[in-house]
Motif scaffolding. Structure first.
Motif, short mmCIF file in Angstrom:
data_model
loop_
_atom_site.label_atom_id
_atom_site.label_comp_id
_atom_site.label_asym_id
_atom_site.label_seq_id
_atom_site.Cartn_x
_atom_site.Cartn_y
_atom_site.Cartn_z
N CYS A 22 -78.26 42.90 -5.42
CA CYS A 22 -76.97 42.62 -6.07
C CYS A 22 -76.92 41.20 -6.62
O CYS A 22 -76.42 40.97 -7.74
CB CYS A 22 -75.83 42.83 -5.06
SG CYS A 22 -75.62 44.54 -4.52
N LEU A 85 -71.24 46.72 -9.20
CA LEU A 85 -72.38 46.08 -8.53
C LEU A 85 -72.34 46.34 -7.03
O LEU A 85 -73.38 46.63 -6.41
CB LEU A 85 -72.35 44.58 -8.82
CG LEU A 85 -73.64 43.79 -8.58
CD1 LEU A 85 -74.77 44.35 -9.41
CD2 LEU A 85 -73.41 42.33 -8.92
N GLY A 89 -75.10 48.52 -4.88
CA GLY A 89 -75.75 48.05 -3.65
C GLY A 89 -75.53 49.01 -2.50
O GLY A 89 -76.47 49.31 -1.73
#
Length: 463
Positions: A22, A85, A89
């Motif tokens: 990330c 994001l 992850g």
């Protein structure tokens, strides 16, 4: 007890890999990057990102579902990319974690996640509203839950549902080898009906929204498939391996791929991956451990890649993400076998070659992420420049645009709608690139768009 500590250590390392994934993506791909064409289509389902753009037959409702928690109330691109994001992850962790109890060396799981997460394609799309990373992680998790000695039926069904909700064709490609494996692999026959039921349940659950929409909007499944085939340029027997090789370093959509070439260093991934996969399978066989889990991972990877290599007449690097994720597992086993050999034999040449190969791989991939993020930042800025020229010439909402294939994101940026008839019905303006207006608009005033990243844009406004 020692095995539990090893698994716990591998799980901690997996968390570190996820966090690094990330962080690297956020550094290399600006969170301010404007939404791309496909992303605008998905985001415009929600009011803050309106007006709604045409939602064609090949698209599914999986990505809008991911966007809903943010896009339903905020139009902030940065906030949306941060959310995506975090989702990416989390998906990376959920996709690889079930393998901790499957592979002999749990460390192979975080190494596999690191290999997959190091690819420029994965890093570029981590914060993007695109389906392929979630398809990859759903497939990876589903295969692991399917292989567990005590199968995790909910995990199999959930993983396949995610894959199918995102891309129904990928759902079928994952389900087919799993169904065959349940019947043909002796080690899996003990809970045959449970595994079969979980696969079918996940496939049906993921496909149901697509089928309902096909009946409601397209006049049935057959009509939707026919329209999707037309939009995609006609699925047929082709050999797209060369196109996918060309697309290894971009562009994001290689359609067509004529005139493009791949730089030789970029092919390292296609050299490194099969080599490590072969080493992983060989190492497990030499140690007299079952290679069945790794072979099933390879089989599902091949099944997910085959339609894009042999049916789709164009290429995009993201299409192969599910295959890369599944092949990363045996590749990680092979990589650890090389590390073990270098360590036990104290072979400095082996260690040096391995270190150089990995450093070169990461350097190439990071450079590609940075390059494509910059290209997209500039190219997507053209839409704002074109919209400004349209406004300067009196084209304001409500308005209707026509033109070439890129009219959809331009119209969305300008607050216009797109006419889908041919010839277009009463457009306010045409937006063309390196093309002359049709005969019925040849007398309309033309204005070139200055300072664009892609040259040749012209706005043709109705008098």
């Amino acid at each position: 007890m020692n095995a539990d500590r090893t698994a716990a250590s591998a799980q901690r390392m997996l968390w570190i890999v996820v966090a690094g994934f990330c962080l690297v993506s956020a550094v290399l791909v600006p969170l301010t990057l404007p939404l791309g064409w496909d992303e605008l289509v998905y985001a415009s389902r929600f009011g803050p990102y309106g007006p709604a753009t045409p939602f064609s037959a090949p698209r599914t409702r999986g990505v809008p579902l991911l966007l809903a928690p943010i896009a339903s109330w905020s139009d902030s691109t940065v906030l949306l990319r941060v959310w995506l994001l975090l989702l990416a992850g989390g998906a990376l962790w959920l996709g690889f974690r079930p393998w901790l109890r499957i592979v002999h060396r749990p460390a192979a799981v975080w190494v596999a996640a690191g290999l997959y997460g190091s690819l420029w394609i994965t890093l570029f799309y981590a914060g993007s509203a695109m389906p392929n990373h979630y398809t990859a992680m759903g497939a990876t998790a589903a295969v692991a839950c399917f292989l567990a000695p005590r199968p995790r039926y909910a995990g199999v069904a959930a993983g396949l549902a995610v894959v199918t909700l995102m891309r129904p064709n990928d759902g079928v490609a994952v389900a087919a080898p799993l169904l065959l494996a349940a019947v043909l692999m002796p080690a899996l026959r003990g809970r045959l009906w449970g595994r079969l039921s979980a696969v079918v349940a996940g496939l049906v659950a993921g496909a149901l929204p697509w089928v309902v929409e096909a009946e409601a909007r397209f006049g049935g499944v057959r009509n939707r498939l026919a329209e999707a085939d037309q939009v995609q340029g006609g699925l047929r027997a082709v050999f797209s391996l060369r196109a996918h090789l060309t697309a290894l370093d971009g562009p994001l959509l290689c359609r067509p791929c004529t005139g493009d070439a791949v730089r030789l260093p970029v092919t390292e991934w296609w050299v490194l991956l099969p080599l490590l996969v072969g080493l992983g399978l060989w190492a497990e066989r030499r140690a007299r451990r079952s290679t069945a889990p790794l072979w099933l991972s390879v089989a599902v990877a091949v099944a997910t890649a085959a339609p894009y290599l042999f049916l789709v007449p164009y290429a995009a690097p993201r299409f192969l993400l599910p295959a890369y994720a599944l092949l990363a597992l045996p590749a990680a086993v092979g990589l650890l076998a090389v590390v073990h050999r270098a360590r036990t034999r104290r072979s400095l040449p082996t260690a040096a070659v391995l270190a150089l190969a990995l450093l070169g791989h990461w350097g190439i991939q990071a450079g590609l992420v940075h390059t494509h993020a910059g290209i997209q930042q500039r190219a997507r800025g053209d839409w704002d420049r074109i919209a400004s020229v349209l406004r300067e010439h009196g084209v304001h909402p409500p308005c209707v645009l026509a033109g070439n294939r890129s009219t959809i994101p331009i119209a969305h940026t300008a607050g216009c709608s797109v006419t889908e008839t041919d010839p277009p019905a009463h457009p306010s303006a045409l937006v063309l690139r390196e093309r002359k207006p049709p005969h019925w608009a040849r007398d309309w005033p033309r204005s070139p768009v200055p300072d664009t990243y892609n040259p040749g844009w012209t706005v043709v406004v109705r008098p």
